[in-house]
Design a protein around this motif. Sequence first.
Motif: not given
Lengths: 277, 161
Positions: B99-105, B109-118, B140-146
């Motif tokens: 479901s769309y929940r997978f994309v939202l997760i 997660v990508s938001l948290i990952h990239n913030t820590i990374y940068f 990157t977050n939006f591209y990954t989610s897409a």
Amino acid sequence: MQRLVDILLAFKEYVVLTFLIVVSIILLNSNDNSQIRAIRSYTVGFFGVTQDFISIVPNVFALKRENEILRQLSVNLSDEVNRLREARLENMRLREIIGLKEKTIFKLVAGEIVGKNIHLLRNTITLNIGEADGAKPDMAIISEHGLVGKLIAASDHYSVGQIMLNKDFRSSAKIQRNRVDGIISWSGGEIVNLENISKMQDVKEGDVVTTSEYSTIFPPDVKIGYVSKVSDQPGSLFKNIEVTPSVEFSSLEQVFVVIASVDSERVALENKIARKK
Amino acid sequence: MGKHLKYLFFSFILMNIQTYISQLISLRDIAPDLLLIWLVYIAIKEGQLTGTIWGFIIGLMFDLSTGSFTGLAAMSKTIAGFTAGYFFDENRAHLILGSYRFVLIVLFVSLIHNTIYFIILTRGSEIGLLKAIFQIGLATNFYTSAVALLPMLVFGRKYIS
């Protein structure tokens, strides 16, 4: 003791998370450790083989365009080679007259880029040449357009290079027109910065920037790019200088590694002086 | 054990694809993080502990293959795996994946990952943290989610129908 084990088991997710974060921090602080470098070298070789295999898949559209560019480049270069040949002979004669040492001609090893990691500002490339071809970490990577970067890890047949657009990249550089020198670094985006240039110095947009003689890694007079913006920062002694690299990193496919060993005598002397200070 | 070997095999394949497709489908040097999508899948299917451990393994493999900043992706992907594990629900894992929940997760997660990374990557460098997080990180977050929509559709067909 059993109570402690029970508590640890109850919070095992947090215990594992903490442990792995601690291991990551140790790894982050051991990037220059020789064991880490050795593991990295094995991994580069391992992934290099598969990346080399995947890169066989040809990009037909890019090949057609590249062919046209190369044909044009070939015509331009053959004309330039004739003029440079004359200039070199003249340069040799003049150097002989004033008794200057002949500049070293570096050996180049051609390599293909089999993997690019531009993801999340990593900006590294994997080459299909390694220590068996003479390529070692801290050797310069150049292309026909200019400076690309330097090698940071190598296995027997593969190596990983850090391109100029990398946060850890530094190179001594100079303005070709008037020999004003500074340091090239990257602060994000597709341009690099020429730093430590005093506001008193004469730098103009369009000036060509090359590597200088001060580096122990990069050979001198390799084109880096051209000055695309010069501005003064209030309260600073230095100019803000943006340099557009002459190499188009997104379409880069073939490069050359400059096979040159570090002048250990020079490095030892410079280190000795630095220690005395 | 066989399941973990399968994860290792696919992680290896995806890592190579990640390195190769960066050249082909990147938009102004922004590429989707396939390994993160894979990690979120593992965490939703297996739980927080497995997600955390696989985050570390995948991150470390990525660090070693790129030849620099060893430990950076290991740490950020460990935390990403741990975060994704919060959404683990043994009985509804297939429903979440399809479901769309997978994309939202993946987006969260990508938001948290990239913030820590940068935060770690830009430490002591001239790259602006906010510029890195908001320009490169968010793109990157939006591209990954897409891109995560593709596996979501596959899971949707496979599990839900």
